[in-house]
Each structure stands twice: as structure tokens, then as C-alpha cells.
Design a protein around this motif. Structure first.
Motif, PDB file in Angstrom:
ATOM      1  N   ALA A  77      -3.184  11.801   9.906  1.00 56.07           N
ATOM      2  CA  ALA A  77      -1.974  11.642  10.723  1.00 56.07           C
ATOM      3  C   ALA A  77      -0.714  11.640   9.874  1.00 56.07           C
ATOM      4  CB  ALA A  77      -2.065  10.344  11.525  1.00 56.07           C
ATOM      5  N   SER A  78      -0.857  11.413   8.567  1.00 54.37           N
ATOM      6  CA  SER A  78       0.314  11.378   7.686  1.00 54.37           C
ATOM      7  C   SER A  78       0.741  12.766   7.213  1.00 54.37           C
ATOM      8  CB  SER A  78       0.012  10.499   6.468  1.00 54.37           C
ATOM      9  OG  SER A  78      -1.058  11.035   5.726  1.00 54.37           O
ATOM     10  N   ALA A 117       0.869  -1.186   0.000  1.00 51.48           N
ATOM     11  CA  ALA A 117       0.000   0.000   0.000  1.00 51.48           C
ATOM     12  C   ALA A 117       0.900   1.229   0.000  1.00 51.48           C
ATOM     13  CB  ALA A 117      -0.911   0.005   1.217  1.00 51.48           C
ATOM     14  N   GLY A 118       0.481   2.285  -0.729  1.00 47.53           N
ATOM     15  CA  GLY A 118       1.355   3.442  -0.857  1.00 47.53           C
ATOM     16  C   GLY A 118       0.772   4.746  -0.388  1.00 47.53           C
ATOM     17  N   GLU A 119      -0.397   4.708   0.252  1.00 47.70           N
ATOM     18  CA  GLU A 119      -1.031   5.941   0.719  1.00 47.70           C
ATOM     19  C   GLU A 119      -1.860   5.636   1.960  1.00 47.70           C
ATOM     20  OE1 GLU A 119      -2.724   7.060  -2.918  1.00 47.70           O
ATOM     21  OE2 GLU A 119      -3.872   5.216  -3.130  1.00 47.70           O
ATOM     22  N   PRO A 120      -2.262   6.673   2.714  1.00 51.69           N
ATOM     23  CA  PRO A 120      -2.958   6.432   3.980  1.00 51.69           C
ATOM     24  C   PRO A 120      -4.207   5.560   3.867  1.00 51.69           C
ATOM     25  CG  PRO A 120      -2.231   8.705   3.888  1.00 51.69           C
ATOM     26  CD  PRO A 120      -1.936   8.108   2.540  1.00 51.69           C
ATOM     27  N   GLY A 174       2.072   1.730   6.058  1.00 50.02           N
ATOM     28  CA  GLY A 174       2.213   2.768   7.060  1.00 50.02           C
ATOM     29  C   GLY A 174       2.059   2.233   8.472  1.00 50.02           C
ATOM     30  N   PRO A 175       1.850   3.132   9.426  1.00 51.38           N
ATOM     31  CA  PRO A 175       1.834   2.730  10.840  1.00 51.38           C
ATOM     32  C   PRO A 175       0.700   1.767  11.200  1.00 51.38           C
ATOM     33  CG  PRO A 175       1.146   5.032  10.569  1.00 51.38           C
ATOM     34  CD  PRO A 175       1.704   4.592   9.259  1.00 51.38           C
ATOM     35  N   LEU A 176      -0.424   1.854  10.509  1.00 47.32           N
ATOM     36  CA  LEU A 176      -1.539   0.952  10.831  1.00 47.32           C
ATOM     37  C   LEU A 176      -1.210  -0.479  10.426  1.00 47.32           C
ATOM     38  CD1 LEU A 176      -4.558   3.181   9.707  1.00 47.32           C
ATOM     39  CD2 LEU A 176      -3.613   2.895  12.011  1.00 47.32           C
ATOM     40  N   MET A 177      -0.590  -0.650   9.275  1.00 48.78           N
ATOM     41  CA  MET A 177      -0.174  -1.984   8.863  1.00 48.78           C
ATOM     42  C   MET A 177       0.929  -2.522   9.770  1.00 48.78           C
ATOM     43  SD  MET A 177      -0.370  -1.549   4.691  1.00 48.78           S
ATOM     44  CE  MET A 177       0.494  -3.073   4.346  1.00 48.78           C
ATOM     45  N   ALA A 178       1.862  -1.637  10.140  1.00 50.70           N
ATOM     46  CA  ALA A 178       2.938  -2.060  11.045  1.00 50.70           C
ATOM     47  C   ALA A 178       2.365  -2.525  12.380  1.00 50.70           C
ATOM     48  CB  ALA A 178       3.920  -0.915  11.256  1.00 50.70           C
ATOM     49  N   ALA A 179       1.334  -1.843  12.869  1.00 51.07           N
ATOM     50  CA  ALA A 179       0.713  -2.220  14.142  1.00 51.07           C
ATOM     51  C   ALA A 179       0.043  -3.584  14.060  1.00 51.07           C
ATOM     52  CB  ALA A 179      -0.310  -1.163  14.553  1.00 51.07           C
ATOM     53  N   GLY A 237      -5.148  -1.997   4.243  1.00 51.41           N
ATOM     54  CA  GLY A 237      -4.144  -3.051   4.360  1.00 51.41           C
ATOM     55  C   GLY A 237      -4.054  -3.583   5.779  1.00 51.41           C
ATOM     56  N   ALA A 238      -4.239  -2.704   6.759  1.00 52.23           N
ATOM     57  CA  ALA A 238      -4.212  -3.136   8.156  1.00 52.23           C
ATOM     58  C   ALA A 238      -5.355  -4.108   8.445  1.00 52.23           C
ATOM     59  CB  ALA A 238      -4.300  -1.925   9.084  1.00 52.23           C
ATOM     60  N   ALA A 239      -6.539  -3.817   7.866  1.00 55.37           N
ATOM     61  CA  ALA A 239      -7.684  -4.717   8.064  1.00 55.37           C
ATOM     62  C   ALA A 239      -7.424  -6.074   7.414  1.00 55.37           C
ATOM     63  CB  ALA A 239      -8.944  -4.072   7.491  1.00 55.37           C
ATOM     64  N   VAL A 240      -6.800  -6.064   6.225  1.00 51.34           N
ATOM     65  CA  VAL A 240      -6.455  -7.318   5.555  1.00 51.34           C
ATOM     66  C   VAL A 240      -5.438  -8.104   6.383  1.00 51.34           C
ATOM     67  CG1 VAL A 240      -5.355  -8.327   3.504  1.00 51.34           C
ATOM     68  CG2 VAL A 240      -6.975  -6.435   3.253  1.00 51.34           C
TER      69      VAL A 240
END
Length: 260
Positions: free
Chosen positions: A231-232, A10-13, A40-45, A19-22
Motif C-alpha cells: 500500500a506504500s 519505524a521507518g518502513e512498511p 505509517g498508517p497502521l501505527m496511526a490507526a 509497530g502497530a502490533a506493539v
């Protein structure tokens, strides 16, 4: 099947959000899944090991893209190496066509299955690329119902899966609580103002959007504009803003009566 290795890109917020939900669902199905990629941070989390973050990925406009071309070429080469070294079982590109179409094509040519989630809206800006998407992805998961027959006609194996925002729009607070937090009157209408999720977008849109909001207020003084701040985007991008703002964009959208 054992625990798979999956690349998500993913390349944008918005892509980071979806992507985090996936990633969360993948981990629910395969707790030992090895997830890595771009985001981003949501996927990292959610446990995705990031090769690159949104601070370098979320660029737009001809000049910005050209300035970052050496970085993107280097990143693409690195991602291709990682696909092979890690024994990747599946690639999931999420929208972001400039990079992800090339990634999908490369993965498919290497024999790695590709599930393209939230297919780029090529029907709006480059309809001929529907066939390219059909060729470079094993499966397409689309979020708008009319996209399913459109991509099927182009030869894709495609499934309409529903729009992820419908799953995400669950309020964590009541309208009264939300308004109290921002000093708003819960009985008056709320106008949500979304100037963008990238710094370049906010720089171009914020003044124009807030001027439009003021015009609405002149027409109907009951209206309460609230600006969504991603947040970005750096805090200084909103310096001097006289309107209330919130990073809780999904809640704002849910409680708003109209949105710009």
C-alpha cells in the motif's frame, strides 16, 4: 505506574506493521498510554501520533539517502526536542538502523530507557555493530533465535521474543476464497512474487521478478504467479503488469506454495 509516554520509531512498511502490533499491546496494558513517533498508517490507526510518515522515511540507496539528509537532520533534532518536552518514559526503535541507532544513542544519553525491538541484522552486514547496539539499548528484543546468544556475547540484555510474522499469518479467508477473489484455481500451485515495499525497490525489481515468474510458468504451466503490491507504493508503479496482484501480502504468503 501511571499512563506512560512512549515513542515508537519505524521507518518502513514492515516496521509500521510490527509497530502497530506493539502499539495495540501497549494500549491493552496501559489504556491511557500516550504514544507518538515515526511510522505509517497502521501505527496511526492504533493511536500513535505521527511526527513523520513513511512517505518521507522509507528511502534507500546512497543517492536517495543523500538527497534526504537535510530532512533527516531536521527530523532528528525535532524528535530529540519532543523526547524532552513530552517527558518520554520509554523509546522503542523498530529496526530501521540508519535513523534508529542514532535515536537510541541519544535517548540513552538523556537517561530515557530504550527497548530496541527487531534489532537490525548487523550480524549480516556489520557484525562489529553488535556492541554498539548493546551500548545504546537497555534491552534488545530479537526475532531470530540465533540472535539472542550473539547479542548477549556482545554485552546486551537480550530476549528472543519470536518472529511477529508468525502471529500475523492468520488467514482471514480460506484458500478457496482467496483464489476466487483473484480468479485463481485453488487446486493449482501459487507463486507469490514480492518485488518490494518501497517505490525504488519495485522500480528495480518488478521487471526482473515477473520475468523470473514467467520462466517458472514455462517450466510448469500449472503455476499461478501473484504479485504482492504494498500500500506504500503508488499504483502507477504497477502499470502494465499482466499478472494478478493483491495488497493482502500476508494472506498471499500464507496460501502460496513458494515465494520469490
Amino acid at each position: 505506574m501511571g499512563a506512560p509516554t512512549i515513542l515508537l520509531s519505524a521507518g518502513e512498511p514492515s516496521g509500521d506493521l510490527h509497530g502497530a502490533a506493539v502499539a495495540r499491546e501497549l494500549r491493552r496494558r496501559w489504556p491511557g498510554a500516550r504514544l507518538y513517533g515515526l511510522g505509517g498508517p497502521l501505527m496511526a490507526a492504533e493511536g500513535v501520533e505521527l511526527l513523520a510518515g513513511l512517505d518521507r522515511l522509507a528511502v534507500m540507496g546512497f543517492v536517495e539517502v543523500v538527497k534526504h539528509l537535510p530532512y533527516f537532520y531536521g527530523l532528528f533534532r525535532r524528535v530529540r526536542r519532543e523526547l524532552a518536552v513530552r517527558g518520554t518514559d520509554l523509546v522503542i526503535p523498530i529496526d530501521y538502523p540508519g535513523f534508529n541507532l542514532r535515536l537510541a544513542r541519544s535517548a540513552r544519553e538523556s537517561g530515557i530507557p530504550v527497548l530496541y525491538y527487531i534489532a537490525p541484522q548487523v550480524w549480516a552486514w556489520h557484525r562489529s555493530r553488535t556492541r554498539e547496539l548493546a551500548r545504546c539499548a537497555d534491552r534488545l528484543a530479537v526475532v531470530l533465535p540465533f540472535e539472542e546468544p550473539l547479542f548477549r556475547e556482545a554485552g546486551a540484555r537480550v530476549t528472543f521474543v519470536g518472529h511477529p510474522l508468525l502471529d500475523l499469518c492468520e488467514a482471514t479467508s480460506t484458500r478457496a476464497e482467496f483464489c476466487a477473489r483473484l480468479g485463481l484455481d485453488a487446486e493449482r500451485p501459487i507463486l507469490a512474487v514480492f518485488p518490494g515495499s518501497r517505490a525504488q525497490e519495485v522500480a528495480r525489481h518488478l521487471e526482473l521478478f515477473t520475468a523470473a515468474a514467467r520462466e517458472v510458468c514455462r517450466s510448469d504451466p500449472r503455476v499461478q504467479p501473484v504479485v504482492a503490491c504494498s500500500a506504500s507504493v503508488p499504483e502507477e508503479a504497477f502499470a502494465g503488469l499482466a499478472l494478478p496482484r493483491t495488497p493482502a501480502s500476508r494472506e498471499l504468503l500464507l496460501h502460496a506454495d513458494a515465494a520469490l
